[in-house]
Design a protein around this motif. Structure first.
Motif, PDB file in Angstrom:
ATOM      1  N   ASP A  99       0.841  -1.195   0.000  1.00 35.54           N
ATOM      2  CA  ASP A  99       0.000   0.000   0.000  1.00 35.54           C
ATOM      3  C   ASP A  99       0.872   1.239   0.000  1.00 35.54           C
ATOM      4  OD1 ASP A  99      -2.308  -1.495   0.067  1.00 35.54           O
ATOM      5  OD2 ASP A  99      -2.433  -1.498   2.258  1.00 35.54           O
ATOM      6  N   PHE A 100       0.317   2.319  -0.545  1.00 35.03           N
ATOM      7  CA  PHE A 100       1.072   3.567  -0.615  1.00 35.03           C
ATOM      8  C   PHE A 100       0.131   4.754  -0.493  1.00 35.03           C
ATOM      9  CE2 PHE A 100      -0.079   2.440  -4.913  1.00 35.03           C
ATOM     10  CZ  PHE A 100      -0.569   3.625  -5.434  1.00 35.03           C
ATOM     11  N   VAL A 101       0.729   5.917  -0.206  1.00 34.72           N
ATOM     12  CA  VAL A 101      -0.004   7.174  -0.114  1.00 34.72           C
ATOM     13  C   VAL A 101       0.617   8.147  -1.106  1.00 34.72           C
ATOM     14  CG1 VAL A 101      -0.598   9.110   1.398  1.00 34.72           C
ATOM     15  CG2 VAL A 101      -0.505   6.789   2.326  1.00 34.72           C
ATOM     16  N   VAL A 102      -0.224   8.831  -1.887  1.00 28.82           N
ATOM     17  CA  VAL A 102       0.276   9.814  -2.847  1.00 28.82           C
ATOM     18  C   VAL A 102       0.601  11.094  -2.087  1.00 28.82           C
ATOM     19  CG1 VAL A 102      -0.271  11.165  -4.892  1.00 28.82           C
ATOM     20  CG2 VAL A 102      -1.065   8.811  -4.713  1.00 28.82           C
ATOM     21  N   VAL A 103       1.883  11.510  -2.140  1.00 27.12           N
ATOM     22  CA  VAL A 103       2.329  12.721  -1.450  1.00 27.12           C
ATOM     23  C   VAL A 103       2.104  13.935  -2.339  1.00 27.12           C
ATOM     24  CG1 VAL A 103       4.307  13.885  -0.397  1.00 27.12           C
ATOM     25  CG2 VAL A 103       4.028  11.411  -0.139  1.00 27.12           C
ATOM     26  N   LEU A 104       2.562  13.868  -3.581  1.00 29.72           N
ATOM     27  CA  LEU A 104       2.352  14.939  -4.558  1.00 29.72           C
ATOM     28  C   LEU A 104       1.571  14.376  -5.736  1.00 29.72           C
ATOM     29  CD1 LEU A 104       5.901  16.590  -4.610  1.00 29.72           C
ATOM     30  CD2 LEU A 104       3.831  17.491  -3.578  1.00 29.72           C
ATOM     31  N   ASP A 105       0.486  15.054  -6.085  1.00 27.93           N
ATOM     32  CA  ASP A 105      -0.349  14.599  -7.190  1.00 27.93           C
ATOM     33  C   ASP A 105       0.397  14.685  -8.513  1.00 27.93           C
ATOM     34  OD1 ASP A 105      -2.610  13.881  -5.771  1.00 27.93           O
ATOM     35  OD2 ASP A 105      -3.404  15.916  -5.775  1.00 27.93           O
ATOM     36  N   CYS A 106      -0.202  14.087  -9.522  1.00 29.79           N
ATOM     37  CA  CYS A 106       0.370  14.040 -10.861  1.00 29.79           C
ATOM     38  C   CYS A 106       0.662  15.458 -11.369  1.00 29.79           C
ATOM     39  CB  CYS A 106      -0.618  13.342 -11.790  1.00 29.79           C
ATOM     40  SG  CYS A 106       0.063  12.862 -13.362  1.00 29.79           S
ATOM     41  N   ALA A 107       1.924  15.690 -11.748  1.00 35.06           N
ATOM     42  CA  ALA A 107       2.356  17.008 -12.214  1.00 35.06           C
ATOM     43  C   ALA A 107       3.357  16.827 -13.349  1.00 35.06           C
ATOM     44  CB  ALA A 107       3.000  17.785 -11.072  1.00 35.06           C
ATOM     45  N   PRO A 108       3.463  17.830 -14.228  1.00 29.76           N
ATOM     46  CA  PRO A 108       4.435  17.709 -15.323  1.00 29.76           C
ATOM     47  C   PRO A 108       5.870  17.678 -14.791  1.00 29.76           C
ATOM     48  CG  PRO A 108       3.104  19.720 -15.543  1.00 29.76           C
ATOM     49  CD  PRO A 108       2.688  19.044 -14.285  1.00 29.76           C
ATOM     50  N   CYS A 109       6.713  16.935 -15.471  1.00 29.91           N
ATOM     51  CA  CYS A 109       8.126  16.867 -15.100  1.00 29.91           C
ATOM     52  C   CYS A 109       8.830  18.167 -15.483  1.00 29.91           C
ATOM     53  CB  CYS A 109       8.804  15.712 -15.818  1.00 29.91           C
ATOM     54  SG  CYS A 109       8.144  14.098 -15.407  1.00 29.91           S
ATOM     55  N   THR A 110       9.787  18.561 -14.679  1.00 28.82           N
ATOM     56  CA  THR A 110      10.624  19.694 -15.057  1.00 28.82           C
ATOM     57  C   THR A 110      11.620  19.206 -16.103  1.00 28.82           C
ATOM     58  OG1 THR A 110      12.267  19.215 -13.353  1.00 28.82           O
ATOM     59  CG2 THR A 110      10.432  20.678 -12.733  1.00 28.82           C
ATOM     60  N   ILE A 111      12.338  20.131 -16.711  1.00 20.60           N
ATOM     61  CA  ILE A 111      13.334  19.759 -17.729  1.00 20.60           C
ATOM     62  C   ILE A 111      14.404  18.870 -17.107  1.00 20.60           C
ATOM     63  CG2 ILE A 111      15.092  20.651 -19.308  1.00 20.60           C
ATOM     64  CD1 ILE A 111      13.283  23.154 -19.610  1.00 20.60           C
ATOM     65  N   PHE A 112      14.830  19.223 -15.902  1.00 23.26           N
ATOM     66  CA  PHE A 112      15.853  18.431 -15.212  1.00 23.26           C
ATOM     67  C   PHE A 112      15.338  17.023 -14.915  1.00 23.26           C
ATOM     68  CE2 PHE A 112      17.803  16.942 -11.224  1.00 23.26           C
ATOM     69  CZ  PHE A 112      19.112  16.863 -11.649  1.00 23.26           C
ATOM     70  N   GLN A 113      14.115  16.929 -14.397  1.00 22.19           N
ATOM     71  CA  GLN A 113      13.534  15.621 -14.094  1.00 22.19           C
ATOM     72  C   GLN A 113      13.385  14.774 -15.357  1.00 22.19           C
ATOM     73  OE1 GLN A 113       9.940  16.914 -12.188  1.00 22.19           O
ATOM     74  NE2 GLN A 113      10.692  16.359 -10.140  1.00 22.19           N
ATOM     75  N   ALA A 114      12.982  15.408 -16.446  1.00 20.52           N
ATOM     76  CA  ALA A 114      12.793  14.677 -17.698  1.00 20.52           C
ATOM     77  C   ALA A 114      14.096  14.051 -18.179  1.00 20.52           C
ATOM     78  CB  ALA A 114      12.228  15.608 -18.768  1.00 20.52           C
TER      79      ALA A 114
END
Length: 142
Positions: free
Chosen positions: A49-64
């Protein structure tokens, strides 16, 4: 209807069919690209089981560029696993992007339906004229 007009109707229908097949092929190839991923240890969110901390959001350029999770959809969410207490990221689908894709598909299908409806109407006119001509010739021969 003239044979030329019927030919145009057929070409229009074939063009619409080819366009819809290309659209379906592009969609299928993009889905196939998304599903291919290297084999790694099973993420904790698949096993517990898990808990979503941050909802679905676009990736930053660095994250991508640095996170493999961003490469599949361009969106990520941060989760906490209950048992192992790990913080991980996973790829997710944006609701806005999904809605946009849905309406593009709906628009394409409506266009294809209109093209084929026009093709049916053209063909029906040709058949009606042929039937009327045949009846006229039979009446004249009497």
């Amino acid at each position: 209807m003239e044979p030329r007009a019927l030919g145009r109707c057929v070409l229009l229908a074939l063009g619409a069919l080819a366009w819809s097949l290309r659209l379906a092929e592009a969609t299928a190839s993009s889905e196939a690209k998304r599903s291919v991923s290297p084999l790694v240890a099973t993420p904790c969110w698949q096993a517990e089981d898990f808990v979503v901390v941050l909802d679905c959001a676009p990736c930053t350029i660095f994250q991508a560029k640095t996170m493999p999770e961003c490469s599949t959809t361009g969106f990520i969410e941060q989760i906490n696993c209950a048992v192992s207490k790990k913080e991980e990221y996973r790829s997710c689908r944006s609701v806005v992007t999904e809605a946009h894709s849905f309406w593009k598909f709906e628009g394409a299908m409506i266009c294809v339906a209109v093209v084929f409806a026009l093709l049916v109407m053209c063909r029906q006119r040709v058949l009606d004229r042929k039937a009327l001509e045949k009846v006229r010739k039979q009446i004249e021969s009497i």
